[in-house]
Design a protein around this motif. Structure first.
Motif: not given
Length: 155
Positions: A1-9, A11-18, A148-155
Protein backbone atom coordinates in the motif's frame (compact mmCIF):
# COMPACT_ATOMS: atom_id res chain seq x y z
CA UNK A 1 0.00 0.00 0.00
CA UNK A 2 2.82 2.43 0.84
CA UNK A 3 4.13 2.26 -2.72
CA UNK A 4 0.79 3.60 -4.02
CA UNK A 5 1.11 6.80 -2.00
CA UNK A 6 2.32 9.75 -4.00
CA UNK A 7 3.75 13.06 -2.79
CA UNK A 8 0.27 14.61 -2.55
CA UNK A 9 -1.04 11.75 -0.40
CA UNK A 10 1.99 11.98 1.88
CA UNK A 11 1.60 15.74 2.25
CA UNK A 12 -2.08 15.35 3.11
CA UNK A 13 -1.33 12.60 5.64
CA UNK A 14 1.37 14.69 7.32
CA UNK A 15 -0.95 17.70 7.52
CA UNK A 16 -3.95 15.86 8.98
CA UNK A 17 -1.76 14.12 11.56
CA UNK A 18 -0.83 17.57 12.86
CA UNK A 19 -4.44 18.74 12.88
CA UNK A 20 -7.25 16.60 11.51
CA UNK A 21 -9.59 19.60 11.67
CA UNK A 22 -7.66 21.54 9.04
CA UNK A 23 -10.23 22.62 6.43
CA UNK A 24 -9.91 20.85 3.10
CA UNK A 25 -9.56 24.21 1.37
CA UNK A 26 -6.46 24.94 3.46
CA UNK A 27 -5.10 21.45 2.77
CA UNK A 28 -5.60 22.16 -0.91
CA UNK A 29 -3.65 25.41 -0.67
CA UNK A 30 -0.78 23.66 1.12
CA UNK A 31 -0.60 20.85 -1.43
CA UNK A 32 -1.55 22.73 -4.61
CA UNK A 33 -4.67 20.60 -5.03
CA UNK A 34 -8.28 21.62 -5.47
CA UNK A 35 -10.62 21.12 -2.55
CA UNK A 36 -12.43 18.43 -4.55
CA UNK A 37 -9.15 16.59 -5.18
CA UNK A 38 -8.29 16.78 -1.47
CA UNK A 39 -11.71 15.36 -0.62
CA UNK A 40 -11.35 12.50 -3.14
CA UNK A 41 -7.87 11.62 -1.90
CA UNK A 42 -8.86 11.66 1.79
CA UNK A 43 -11.89 9.45 1.07
CA UNK A 44 -9.68 7.03 -0.89
CA UNK A 45 -7.04 6.97 1.87
CA UNK A 46 -9.75 6.15 4.41
CA UNK A 47 -11.33 3.55 2.14
CA UNK A 48 -7.94 1.88 1.61
CA UNK A 49 -7.34 1.73 5.37
CA UNK A 50 -4.45 4.19 5.36
CA UNK A 51 -6.47 6.58 7.53
CA UNK A 52 -7.93 4.45 10.32
CA UNK A 53 -9.89 7.15 12.14
CA UNK A 54 -9.97 10.80 13.15
CA UNK A 55 -9.52 11.44 16.86
CA UNK A 56 -8.80 14.13 19.43
CA UNK A 57 -5.73 14.02 21.65
CA UNK A 58 -6.81 14.49 25.25
CA UNK A 59 -4.50 15.32 28.14
CA UNK A 60 -5.08 12.43 30.58
CA UNK A 61 -4.40 14.59 33.66
CA UNK A 62 -7.05 17.08 32.54
CA UNK A 63 -9.70 14.35 32.83
CA UNK A 64 -8.43 12.78 36.04
CA UNK A 65 -6.05 10.08 34.78
CA UNK A 66 -2.80 11.11 36.41
CA UNK A 67 -1.04 7.76 36.51
CA UNK A 68 0.46 5.94 33.53
CA UNK A 69 1.62 2.37 34.09
CA UNK A 70 3.49 0.03 31.75
CA UNK A 71 2.85 -3.65 32.43
CA UNK A 72 4.70 -6.69 31.12
CA UNK A 73 2.50 -9.81 31.21
CA UNK A 74 3.80 -13.36 30.94
CA UNK A 75 1.37 -16.06 29.85
CA UNK A 76 1.33 -19.52 31.41
CA UNK A 77 0.42 -21.14 28.09
CA UNK A 78 0.83 -19.86 24.55
CA UNK A 79 -2.09 -21.87 23.21
CA UNK A 80 -3.82 -19.70 20.62
CA UNK A 81 -7.25 -19.85 22.24
CA UNK A 82 -5.86 -18.83 25.64
CA UNK A 83 -3.85 -15.96 24.16
CA UNK A 84 -6.93 -14.82 22.22
CA UNK A 85 -8.91 -14.82 25.46
CA UNK A 86 -6.24 -12.62 27.06
CA UNK A 87 -6.30 -10.27 24.07
CA UNK A 88 -10.06 -9.89 24.32
CA UNK A 89 -9.82 -9.07 28.01
CA UNK A 90 -7.15 -6.46 27.38
CA UNK A 91 -9.10 -4.94 24.48
CA UNK A 92 -12.22 -4.65 26.65
CA UNK A 93 -10.44 -2.77 29.46
CA UNK A 94 -11.01 0.98 29.03
CA UNK A 95 -7.92 1.83 31.09
CA UNK A 96 -5.59 -0.01 28.71
CA UNK A 97 -4.56 2.50 26.08
CA UNK A 98 -2.18 0.25 24.17
CA UNK A 99 -1.63 -3.50 24.04
CA UNK A 100 1.21 -5.24 22.23
CA UNK A 101 1.77 -8.96 21.75
CA UNK A 102 5.57 -9.21 21.85
CA UNK A 103 8.55 -11.52 21.75
CA UNK A 104 11.08 -11.78 24.56
CA UNK A 105 10.73 -12.28 28.31
CA UNK A 106 7.02 -11.43 28.36
CA UNK A 107 4.09 -12.02 26.03
CA UNK A 108 2.18 -8.73 26.27
CA UNK A 109 3.11 -5.14 27.02
CA UNK A 110 0.23 -2.96 28.19
CA UNK A 111 -0.02 0.79 28.72
CA UNK A 112 -2.55 1.72 31.39
CA UNK A 113 -3.96 5.16 32.18
CA UNK A 114 -5.56 5.11 35.64
CA UNK A 115 -6.82 7.64 38.15
CA UNK A 116 -4.72 6.25 40.99
CA UNK A 117 -2.98 3.12 42.27
CA UNK A 118 -6.22 1.80 43.80
CA UNK A 119 -7.83 1.74 40.36
CA UNK A 120 -4.80 -0.06 38.93
CA UNK A 121 -4.90 -2.68 41.72
CA UNK A 122 -8.59 -3.25 40.96
CA UNK A 123 -7.77 -3.95 37.30
CA UNK A 124 -4.85 -6.25 38.20
CA UNK A 125 -7.25 -8.37 40.22
CA UNK A 126 -9.68 -8.63 37.30
CA UNK A 127 -7.19 -9.08 34.46
CA UNK A 128 -4.22 -10.85 36.03
CA UNK A 129 -5.03 -12.46 39.37
CA UNK A 130 -8.38 -13.67 38.04
CA UNK A 131 -6.85 -15.23 34.90
CA UNK A 132 -5.35 -18.72 35.18
CA UNK A 133 -3.28 -18.11 32.04
CA UNK A 134 -1.34 -15.21 33.57
CA UNK A 135 1.92 -16.62 34.89
CA UNK A 136 3.09 -13.25 36.15
CA UNK A 137 3.21 -9.53 35.48
CA UNK A 138 5.65 -6.71 36.08
CA UNK A 139 4.47 -3.19 36.84
CA UNK A 140 6.47 -0.13 35.75
CA UNK A 141 5.12 3.19 37.04
CA UNK A 142 5.77 6.09 34.67
CA UNK A 143 7.42 9.04 36.39
CA UNK A 144 7.16 11.43 33.42
CA UNK A 145 5.49 11.27 30.00
CA UNK A 146 8.49 12.34 27.95
CA UNK A 147 6.98 11.61 24.54
CA UNK A 148 3.64 10.09 23.63
CA UNK A 149 1.61 9.99 20.47
CA UNK A 150 0.41 7.94 17.60
CA UNK A 151 1.79 9.87 14.66
CA UNK A 152 3.45 7.88 11.88
CA UNK A 153 6.52 9.34 10.18
CA UNK A 154 5.52 10.29 6.63
CA UNK A 155 8.61 10.16 4.42
Amino acid sequence: MASKLDAYDRALLAAIQENARTPQSELGERTSLSTAAVNRRLRALASDGVIERYTACINPKAVGYSLTIVVEVEAESERADLLDEMRLGFQACPQIQQCYYVTGDCDFVLIFLVRDMDQYVEWTRRLFHGNNNVKGFKTLVVMDRVKTGSQVAID
